[in-house]
Scaffold this active site. Structure first.
Site, PDB file in Angstrom:
ATOM      1  N   HIS A 247      31.572  51.895  44.484  1.00 31.18           N
ATOM      2  CA  HIS A 247      32.084  52.023  43.121  1.00 31.18           C
ATOM      3  C   HIS A 247      31.094  52.772  42.236  1.00 31.18           C
ATOM      4  O   HIS A 247      29.882  52.618  42.386  1.00 31.18           O
ATOM      5  CB  HIS A 247      32.376  50.638  42.531  1.00 31.18           C
ATOM      6  N   PRO A 248      31.614  53.562  41.306  1.00 27.41           N
ATOM      7  CA  PRO A 248      30.733  54.313  40.405  1.00 27.41           C
ATOM      8  C   PRO A 248      30.213  53.435  39.268  1.00 27.41           C
ATOM      9  O   PRO A 248      30.804  52.394  38.954  1.00 27.41           O
ATOM     10  CB  PRO A 248      31.663  55.394  39.850  1.00 27.41           C
TER      11      PRO A 248
ATOM     12  N   GLU B 211      41.024  54.717  34.780  1.00 24.72           N
ATOM     13  CA  GLU B 211      40.644  53.379  34.329  1.00 24.72           C
ATOM     14  C   GLU B 211      39.552  53.441  33.264  1.00 24.72           C
ATOM     15  O   GLU B 211      39.616  52.736  32.247  1.00 24.72           O
ATOM     16  CB  GLU B 211      40.197  52.543  35.536  1.00 24.72           C
ATOM     17  N   GLN B 212      38.548  54.287  33.487  1.00 27.91           N
ATOM     18  CA  GLN B 212      37.461  54.385  32.505  1.00 27.91           C
ATOM     19  C   GLN B 212      37.958  55.016  31.205  1.00 27.91           C
ATOM     20  O   GLN B 212      37.575  54.580  30.121  1.00 27.91           O
ATOM     21  CB  GLN B 212      36.272  55.142  33.098  1.00 27.91           C
TER      22      GLN B 212
ATOM     23  N   PHE C 205      27.395  47.716  38.521  1.00 27.08           N
ATOM     24  CA  PHE C 205      28.177  46.735  37.774  1.00 27.08           C
ATOM     25  C   PHE C 205      29.651  47.082  37.947  1.00 27.08           C
ATOM     26  O   PHE C 205      30.054  48.226  37.744  1.00 27.08           O
ATOM     27  CB  PHE C 205      27.790  46.810  36.290  1.00 27.08           C
TER      28      PHE C 205
ATOM     29  N   VAL D 180      38.301  47.176  34.259  1.00 35.67           N
ATOM     30  CA  VAL D 180      38.206  47.499  32.835  1.00 35.67           C
ATOM     31  C   VAL D 180      39.540  47.506  32.099  1.00 35.67           C
ATOM     32  O   VAL D 180      39.550  47.581  30.871  1.00 35.67           O
ATOM     33  CB  VAL D 180      37.474  48.850  32.598  1.00 35.67           C
TER      34      VAL D 180
END
Length: 172
Positions: free
Chosen positions: A72-73, A92-93, A124, A128
């Site tokens: 994951h980024p 998503e971001q 983390f 989101v």
């Protein structure tokens, strides 16, 4: 195959290769998860498919789980600013407003990402959807207080939630 949306029947009837390809981005850069459930078809509903995929992750062992987490980024990280995220992660971001950070907010996210990576050795992860930049930063700060075992479990729980959102978006 790069389906925008599909029915569960189409997914159940797809070849194994197409099934894995269609679900390959559900768990970030981890096609081994849908591969692990391909022979369990047909699935009666999305809940059953999601549960089977979560079971594959749960049984995968610590190294595979950490690999999934590390795939994951960072949230609002450099990869996001450089446009190097998957389509799902980008969407998503953006939905959480992380594409509209001020330079100061970006610096704060960068510092939180670095602190979290230093403490736990992986990024983390937070589903989101429904969050904004303020609630994400608050979750970051709170979770930095967790121990490593708690945080691995929480990261996997968040990945499961992300996967569910993505399945719901994929399957009509």
């Amino acid at each position: 195959m790069n389906w925008i949306t599909m029915t569960l029947d189409e997914l159940n009837e797809a070849s194994t290769q197409k099934f894995i390809e269609a679900l390959g981005s559900i768990f970030e850069h981890s096609p081994w998860v849908p591969e692990g459930v391909a022979d369990m078809r047909p699935f009666a509903n999305v809940d059953q498919l999601h549960g089977a995929m979560l079971a594959v992750v749960a049984k995968a062992g610590q190294m595979a789980q950490l690999g999934l987490i590390r795939a994951h980024p960072d949230l609002a990280g450099k990869a996001a600013r450089q446009g190097r995220l998957t389509t799902s992660s980008t969407s998503e971001q953006k939905g959480a407003g992380l594409d509209r950070l001020t330079d100061g907010e970006f610096d704060e996210f960068h510092a939180l990402n670095n602190a979290y990576q230093s403490r736990f050795g992986f990024p983390f992860i937070l589903a989101v959807r429904g969050h904004d930049k303020h609630s994400i930063m608050a979750a970051f700060r709170q979770r930095l207080e967790n121990n490593s075992g708690e945080e691995v479990l929480e990261a996997l729980r968040q990945i499961g939630q992300i996967a569910r959102f993505r399945l719901d978006d994929l399957i009509s």
